[in-house]
Design a protein around this motif. Structure first.
Motif, PDB file in Angstrom:
ATOM      1  N   GLY A 110      45.676  42.816  43.386  1.00 44.61           N
ATOM      2  CA  GLY A 110      45.902  42.892  41.944  1.00 44.61           C
ATOM      3  C   GLY A 110      45.908  44.321  41.433  1.00 44.61           C
ATOM      4  O   GLY A 110      45.699  45.285  42.183  1.00 44.61           O
ATOM      5  N   LYS A 111      46.127  44.454  40.111  1.00 46.67           N
ATOM      6  CA  LYS A 111      46.129  45.762  39.463  1.00 46.67           C
ATOM      7  C   LYS A 111      44.701  46.238  39.246  1.00 46.67           C
ATOM      8  O   LYS A 111      43.797  45.442  39.018  1.00 46.67           O
ATOM      9  CB  LYS A 111      46.859  45.694  38.123  1.00 46.67           C
ATOM     10  N   VAL A 112      44.535  47.554  39.315  1.00 46.78           N
ATOM     11  CA  VAL A 112      43.213  48.143  39.085  1.00 46.78           C
ATOM     12  C   VAL A 112      42.883  48.062  37.597  1.00 46.78           C
ATOM     13  O   VAL A 112      43.654  48.526  36.748  1.00 46.78           O
ATOM     14  CB  VAL A 112      43.170  49.602  39.565  1.00 46.78           C
ATOM     15  N   LEU A 113      41.746  47.465  37.296  1.00 48.50           N
ATOM     16  CA  LEU A 113      41.284  47.352  35.909  1.00 48.50           C
ATOM     17  C   LEU A 113      40.366  48.504  35.543  1.00 48.50           C
ATOM     18  O   LEU A 113      40.450  49.078  34.450  1.00 48.50           O
ATOM     19  CB  LEU A 113      40.556  46.014  35.709  1.00 48.50           C
ATOM     20  N   ASN A 114      39.509  48.872  36.486  1.00 50.36           N
ATOM     21  CA  ASN A 114      38.532  49.927  36.217  1.00 50.36           C
ATOM     22  C   ASN A 114      37.941  50.413  37.529  1.00 50.36           C
ATOM     23  O   ASN A 114      38.071  49.753  38.563  1.00 50.36           O
ATOM     24  CB  ASN A 114      37.412  49.392  35.307  1.00 50.36           C
ATOM     25  N   THR A 115      37.314  51.571  37.481  1.00 53.66           N
ATOM     26  CA  THR A 115      36.581  52.096  38.636  1.00 53.66           C
ATOM     27  C   THR A 115      35.169  52.471  38.176  1.00 53.66           C
ATOM     28  O   THR A 115      35.017  53.290  37.265  1.00 53.66           O
ATOM     29  CB  THR A 115      37.278  53.321  39.239  1.00 53.66           C
ATOM     30  N   ILE A 116      34.189  51.851  38.780  1.00 49.53           N
ATOM     31  CA  ILE A 116      32.798  52.084  38.397  1.00 49.53           C
ATOM     32  C   ILE A 116      32.024  52.594  39.603  1.00 49.53           C
ATOM     33  O   ILE A 116      31.906  51.888  40.620  1.00 49.53           O
ATOM     34  CB  ILE A 116      32.147  50.792  37.855  1.00 49.53           C
ATOM     35  N   HIS A 117      31.532  53.835  39.488  1.00 50.46           N
ATOM     36  CA  HIS A 117      30.766  54.462  40.583  1.00 50.46           C
ATOM     37  C   HIS A 117      31.513  54.382  41.911  1.00 50.46           C
ATOM     38  O   HIS A 117      30.939  54.061  42.958  1.00 50.46           O
ATOM     39  CB  HIS A 117      29.394  53.797  40.712  1.00 50.46           C
ATOM     40  N   GLY A 118      32.821  54.624  41.842  1.00 51.74           N
ATOM     41  CA  GLY A 118      33.643  54.614  43.048  1.00 51.74           C
ATOM     42  C   GLY A 118      34.097  53.246  43.493  1.00 51.74           C
ATOM     43  O   GLY A 118      34.872  53.120  44.443  1.00 51.74           O
ATOM     44  N   HIS A 119      33.626  52.189  42.819  1.00 50.56           N
ATOM     45  CA  HIS A 119      34.008  50.825  43.188  1.00 50.56           C
ATOM     46  C   HIS A 119      35.160  50.360  42.302  1.00 50.56           C
ATOM     47  O   HIS A 119      35.064  50.375  41.074  1.00 50.56           O
ATOM     48  CB  HIS A 119      32.821  49.875  43.028  1.00 50.56           C
ATOM     49  N   VAL A 120      36.261  49.974  42.941  1.00 54.22           N
ATOM     50  CA  VAL A 120      37.464  49.570  42.211  1.00 54.22           C
ATOM     51  C   VAL A 120      37.335  48.122  41.742  1.00 54.22           C
ATOM     52  O   VAL A 120      37.028  47.225  42.532  1.00 54.22           O
ATOM     53  CB  VAL A 120      38.719  49.725  43.106  1.00 54.22           C
ATOM     54  N   ILE A 121      37.567  47.902  40.451  1.00 60.35           N
ATOM     55  CA  ILE A 121      37.544  46.567  39.861  1.00 60.35           C
ATOM     56  C   ILE A 121      38.987  46.134  39.593  1.00 60.35           C
ATOM     57  O   ILE A 121      39.740  46.852  38.920  1.00 60.35           O
ATOM     58  CB  ILE A 121      36.754  46.534  38.537  1.00 60.35           C
ATOM     59  N   LEU A 122      39.384  45.001  40.148  1.00 60.78           N
ATOM     60  CA  LEU A 122      40.742  44.510  39.954  1.00 60.78           C
ATOM     61  C   LEU A 122      40.808  43.532  38.783  1.00 60.78           C
ATOM     62  O   LEU A 122      39.835  42.849  38.461  1.00 60.78           O
ATOM     63  CB  LEU A 122      41.251  43.818  41.226  1.00 60.78           C
ATOM     64  N   ASP A 123      41.983  43.496  38.164  1.00 59.19           N
ATOM     65  CA  ASP A 123      42.226  42.602  37.030  1.00 59.19           C
ATOM     66  C   ASP A 123      42.494  41.192  37.565  1.00 59.19           C
ATOM     67  O   ASP A 123      43.534  40.946  38.184  1.00 59.19           O
ATOM     68  CB  ASP A 123      43.426  43.117  36.238  1.00 59.19           C
TER      69      ASP A 123
END
Length: 265
Positions: A110-123
């Motif tokens: 999926g598309k990247v929603l956010n990056t938190i502390h180097g961890h990629v969060i997908l939408d």
């Protein structure tokens, strides 16, 4: 689970280079220009973990097994990413994430929603998910599309090992012809441009090269025959040559198999 048979794959999709549908995915054959980017991971996908003799590996799903190998070898991680992107036609702005815990494993695309502390969060709203069971079928289709001798038919592990050993002996003195050399041969015989050859699927290219070799051999043998050379059996025409299943060829009967192994040795 939706599953196309081997006959359906070959009657409807593979000879025509058509993408194979599976759930929300369309699975595309890989082009020969991308061969080196996926060569090693295709070999890994083809491994039958059940013949390795380790209970821990046998109990794994194929997806967990692939992730286990990819974790130990960086090139497998990169090639698995390339293979999935090209086979599933994943956009460049999408990420592939692997999830694994004590009980389950899966993929999220999926598309990247956010990056938190180097961890990629997908939408999740744009994401596609592949379970271990889904991966089994996607893996199977990818191997049929890109590996000439692949079959998912059950073969006794001892038989498979004996056949693999047989072919290893049989081909031990065979010349290792580079892909570049094969491309030049195809270009010479067909007049195709490098770009056109590069757009052939892996399967199409390897079969085309093989037929070019067989045609040249046939012409040479017929010339020899016309000049008085006698052969034990009729020369088979290259256009009507039936591709033999390697297991049936090696095990036509026990005596001939033993003879073949001894001659290969």
């Amino acid at each position: 689970m939706f599953r196309l048979t081997e006959s359906e794959l070959f009657e409807q999709y593979i000879p025509f280079n058509k993408a194979v549908p599976y759930k929300e995915f369309m699975i595309h054959p890989i082009r020969i220009c991308d061969f080196y980017s996926v060569q090693d991971i295709l070999g890994v996908l083809e491994i039958d973990k059940n013949i390795l003799g380790q209970i821990e590996l046998i109990s794994m799903s194929n997806l967990r097994f692939i992730l286990y190998l990819a974790h130990s070898e960086e090139k497998y991680q990169k090639q698995l990413d390339v293979l999935l992107r090209k086979s599933l036609n994943i956009p460049d702005d999408y990420e592939i994430q692997f999830y694994i815990n004590d009980k389950t494993e899966s993929l999220q695309i999926g598309k990247v929603l956010n990056t938190i502390h180097g961890h990629v969060i997908l939408d999740d709203s744009t994401s596609m998910f592949i379970s271990a069971n889904d991966f089994d079928e996607i893996r199977r289709i990818i191997l049929y599309q890109n590996v000439l001798d692949y079959t998912d038919k059950y073969i006794d592990p001892d038989v498979r090992k004996a056949v693999d050993d047989y072919y290893r002996l049989k081909n031990k003195d065979a010349k290792n012809v580079s892909l570049e050399h094969k491309i030049i041969c195809v270009q010479l015989k067909t007049g195709m441009s490098i770009e056109s050859i590069g757009n052939l699927t892996i399967r199409n290219f390897l079969q085309l090269f093989s037929i070019i070799v067989e045609e040249s051999e046939y012409t040479a043998l017929r010339f020899a025959e016309c000049n008085g050379v006698k052969f034990k059996s009729p020369i088979e025409h290259w256009a009507y040559k039936v591709r033999k299943d390697k297991y049936s060829e090696a095990f036509c009967d026990a005596d001939s198999f033993i003879s073949e192994v001894q001659s290969a040795n």
